[in-house]
Design a protein around this motif. Structure first.
Motif, mmCIF file in Angstrom:
data_model
loop_
_atom_site.group_PDB
_atom_site.id
_atom_site.type_symbol
_atom_site.label_atom_id
_atom_site.label_comp_id
_atom_site.label_asym_id
_atom_site.label_seq_id
_atom_site.Cartn_x
_atom_site.Cartn_y
_atom_site.Cartn_z
ATOM 1 N N GLY A 232 0.767 -1.242 0.000
ATOM 2 C CA GLY A 232 0.000 0.000 0.000
ATOM 3 C C GLY A 232 0.799 1.295 0.000
ATOM 4 O O GLY A 232 2.006 1.317 -0.245
ATOM 5 N N GLY A 233 0.068 2.386 0.193
ATOM 6 C CA GLY A 233 0.676 3.709 0.345
ATOM 7 C C GLY A 233 0.605 4.593 -0.887
ATOM 8 O O GLY A 233 0.990 5.751 -0.831
ATOM 9 N N ILE A 234 0.086 4.048 -2.008
ATOM 10 C CA ILE A 234 0.159 4.836 -3.242
ATOM 11 C C ILE A 234 -0.943 5.889 -3.304
ATOM 12 O O ILE A 234 -0.775 6.942 -3.903
ATOM 13 N N HIS A 235 -2.093 5.605 -2.680
ATOM 14 C CA HIS A 235 -3.238 6.516 -2.805
ATOM 15 C C HIS A 235 -4.128 6.396 -1.568
ATOM 16 O O HIS A 235 -4.358 5.271 -1.090
ATOM 17 N N PRO A 236 -4.670 7.523 -1.089
ATOM 18 C CA PRO A 236 -5.502 7.445 0.127
ATOM 19 C C PRO A 236 -6.796 6.648 -0.043
ATOM 20 O O PRO A 236 -7.416 6.291 0.956
ATOM 21 N N ASP A 237 -7.199 6.357 -1.285
ATOM 22 C CA ASP A 237 -8.411 5.536 -1.485
ATOM 23 C C ASP A 237 -8.186 4.057 -1.209
ATOM 24 O O ASP A 237 -9.125 3.262 -1.315
ATOM 25 N N GLN A 238 -6.973 3.659 -0.920
ATOM 26 C CA GLN A 238 -6.696 2.228 -0.726
ATOM 27 C C GLN A 238 -7.611 1.630 0.341
ATOM 28 O O GLN A 238 -7.953 2.297 1.317
ATOM 29 N N ARG A 239 -8.002 0.405 0.115
ATOM 30 C CA ARG A 239 -8.846 -0.302 1.088
ATOM 31 C C ARG A 239 -8.143 -1.606 1.448
ATOM 32 O O ARG A 239 -8.076 -2.528 0.631
ATOM 33 N N ILE A 240 -7.646 -1.679 2.672
ATOM 34 C CA ILE A 240 -6.920 -2.885 3.100
ATOM 35 C C ILE A 240 -7.960 -3.897 3.564
ATOM 36 O O ILE A 240 -8.783 -3.566 4.422
ATOM 37 N N PRO A 241 -7.950 -5.096 2.979
ATOM 38 C CA PRO A 241 -9.002 -6.053 3.334
ATOM 39 C C PRO A 241 -9.011 -6.427 4.816
ATOM 40 O O PRO A 241 -10.051 -6.760 5.360
ATOM 41 N N GLY A 242 -7.870 -6.357 5.463
ATOM 42 C CA GLY A 242 -7.844 -6.681 6.888
ATOM 43 C C GLY A 242 -6.477 -6.322 7.427
ATOM 44 O O GLY A 242 -5.491 -6.447 6.713
ATOM 45 N N THR A 243 -6.430 -5.851 8.656
ATOM 46 C CA THR A 243 -5.125 -5.525 9.239
ATOM 47 C C THR A 243 -4.927 -6.298 10.537
ATOM 48 O O THR A 243 -4.365 -5.794 11.496
ATOM 49 N N GLY A 244 -5.414 -7.541 10.520
ATOM 50 C CA GLY A 244 -5.210 -8.395 11.692
ATOM 51 C C GLY A 244 -3.777 -8.905 11.732
ATOM 52 O O GLY A 244 -2.941 -8.530 10.898
ATOM 53 N N ALA A 245 -3.509 -9.777 12.694
ATOM 54 C CA ALA A 245 -2.161 -10.334 12.849
ATOM 55 C C ALA A 245 -1.687 -10.944 11.528
ATOM 56 O O ALA A 245 -2.458 -11.596 10.821
ATOM 57 N N HIS A 246 -0.457 -10.642 11.170
ATOM 58 C CA HIS A 246 0.229 -11.254 10.014
ATOM 59 C C HIS A 246 -0.471 -10.961 8.681
ATOM 60 O O HIS A 246 -0.403 -11.753 7.755
ATOM 61 N N TYR A 247 -1.130 -9.790 8.572
ATOM 62 C CA TYR A 247 -1.992 -9.557 7.404
ATOM 63 C C TYR A 247 -1.243 -9.520 6.079
ATOM 64 O O TYR A 247 -1.849 -9.730 5.029
ATOM 65 N N GLN A 248 0.064 -9.255 6.106
ATOM 66 C CA GLN A 248 0.792 -9.222 4.827
ATOM 67 C C GLN A 248 1.633 -10.480 4.580
ATOM 68 O O GLN A 248 2.267 -10.605 3.538
ATOM 69 N N VAL A 249 1.631 -11.384 5.561
ATOM 70 C CA VAL A 249 2.475 -12.582 5.430
ATOM 71 C C VAL A 249 2.130 -13.397 4.177
ATOM 72 O O VAL A 249 3.042 -13.886 3.489
ATOM 73 N N PRO A 250 0.837 -13.532 3.820
ATOM 74 C CA PRO A 250 0.543 -14.321 2.598
ATOM 75 C C PRO A 250 1.211 -13.766 1.341
ATOM 76 O O PRO A 250 1.558 -14.531 0.438
ATOM 77 N N TYR A 251 1.440 -12.461 1.280
ATOM 78 C CA TYR A 251 2.124 -11.888 0.113
ATOM 79 C C TYR A 251 3.591 -12.360 0.085
ATOM 80 O O TYR A 251 4.114 -12.736 -0.960
#
Ligand SMILES: Cc1cc2nc3c(=O)[nH]c(=O)nc-3n(C[C@H](O)[C@H](O)[C@H](O)COP(=O)(O)O)c2cc1C
Length: 360
Positions: A269-288
């Motif tokens: 993220g970070g490119i645009h304020p319209d971004q919608r993060i599907p979830g920010t729970g524990a380890h939310y970016q680990v799957p990437y």
């Protein structure tokens, strides 16, 4: 099988464990980008705390590339000299000293988060940011932005190369190219911000050209026995428009490995304020990170709400990533790694400073 306390050798650099202090801006310079006592104590304590890698905050490769006037910089010998004692101290504690090389692009020249005002800094303290086009980041009261021309792009590549040389002189063992969070390199590879029609825009190859050339330039001056990392935003989190996706990140990670990146630090993220993060729970970016590791066949670091010893250990143990990268948890607990060793019954794998032994 590896776990949180299995050393990792990248090229010839041995990292004693898999915990990395994530880059975190401290906004604590006096307007000149020179490291201060704050940086020495902040980075030094996290090395005392046992982290395998202690990475600096985003260090601007040029004054125009600072996020705020108080950002750290690495564009002159004076900047390298100011960092050198801290680098040496970090190494003496057994941690690997690392630096994040950054350019804030169109998101430069803003107030630091704990200032009285927010948003862009105008007036004599501010400056005109640069970007792939002259479209500003959608702040309430945006700066004008200068679109980089061919000469400007070449200067940016040279700034990264010089910053890497200065970092080497300061004693750093790992250089990370900051290609995430909507800053300059991300602004070039994302179709949301790059609408150029020249060789640095257009299709995937054109838009990713700058980060590939910057990474190659850093690799050229960085010694063969030391690793180069690249931090990417895995996704723009803008599924409803043409934007950067995890598939693109897998492809770019493989291409960056070709030009000498040893590990991809997978953020988002970070490119645009319209971004919608599907979830920010524990380890939310680990799957990437996990996808990049298996599909691009490159080492990865996972970051984002990793906060516990068991959680960090799980990431490494199950091969989701090679490094567990923690930011905010390291603000709460500089001694995270020592505490993790105790909790996971691995005290034999860490070095407790003699000064602190009686506290164990
Ligand atoms: C105070 C602060 C400063 C940050 N500065 C940077 C930075 O300089 N470079 C960067 O790539 N990310 C920066 N980040 C993002 C973190 O490195 C990390 O990716 C993010 O906080 C998610 O990890 P966490 O959940 O462990 O905090 C910053 C985060 C915080 C909280």
């Amino acid at each position: 099988m590896s776990d949180l306390f299995t050393p990792l050798t990248l090229r010839e650099t041995e990292i004693p464990n898999r915990v990395m202090v994530s880059p975190m801006c401290q906004y604590s310079c006096d307007g000149d980008g020179l490291a201060t006592d704050w940086h020495h104590v902040h980075l030094g304590s996290r090395a005392v705390g046992g982290a395998g890698i202690v990475m600096t905050e985003a260090a601007a490769v040029d004054s125009v590339g600072r996020i705020s006037p108080q950002d750290l910089g690495i564009w002159s010998q004076e900047h390298a000299d100011a960092l050198a004692p801290t680098v040496e101290f970090v190494r003496e504690q057994g941690s690997v000293p690392a630096i994040q090389l950054a350019h804030a692009g169109r998101k430069a020249a803003t107030h630091r988060p704990f200032a009285d005002e927010s948003g862009p800094v105008h007036g004599t303290e501010g400056w005109t940011p640069v970007g792939p086009t002259d479209v500003p980041y959608p702040h309430d009261d945006p700066h004008e932005v200068d679109a980089l021309d061919q000469a400007g792009i070449e200067a940016v590549i040279e700034d990264f190369r010089r910053a890497a040389e200065l970092s080497l002189d300061a004693g750093f063992e790992i250089a990370e190219v900051h290609g995430a969070h909507g800053y300059l390199l991300h602004e070039f590879y994302s179709p949301v911000t790059n609408t150029r029609e020249d060789d640095y825009g257009g299709d995937y190859a054109g838009r990713t050209r700058l980060i590939r050339e910057v990474t190659a330039a850093v690799r050229e001056v960085w010694p063969d026995d030391r690793p180069v990392f690249v931090r990417l935003s895995a996704t723009d989190w803008l599924p409803d428009r043409e934007s950067w996706t995890v598939d693109d990140t897998v492809r770019l990670s493989a291409d960056l490995k070709e030009v000498g990146a040893d590990l991809v630090d997978v953020s988002g993220g970070g490119i645009h304020p319209d971004q919608r993060i599907p979830g920010t729970g524990a380890h939310y970016q680990v799957p990437y990170a996990e996808r990049v590791r298996s599909e691009a066949d490159v080492r990865t670091g996972a970051v984002g709400k990793i906060t516990t010893p068991e959680g960090a250990d799980e990431v490494v143990r199950n091969g989701r990533a090679d490094l567990a990268i923690l930011a905010r948890e390291h603000l709460r607990d500089p001694y995270f790694t020592l505490h993790a060793a105790k909790e996971l019954d691995r005290m034999e794998a860490v070095t407790v400073p003699g000064q602190y032994e009686r506290g164990i």
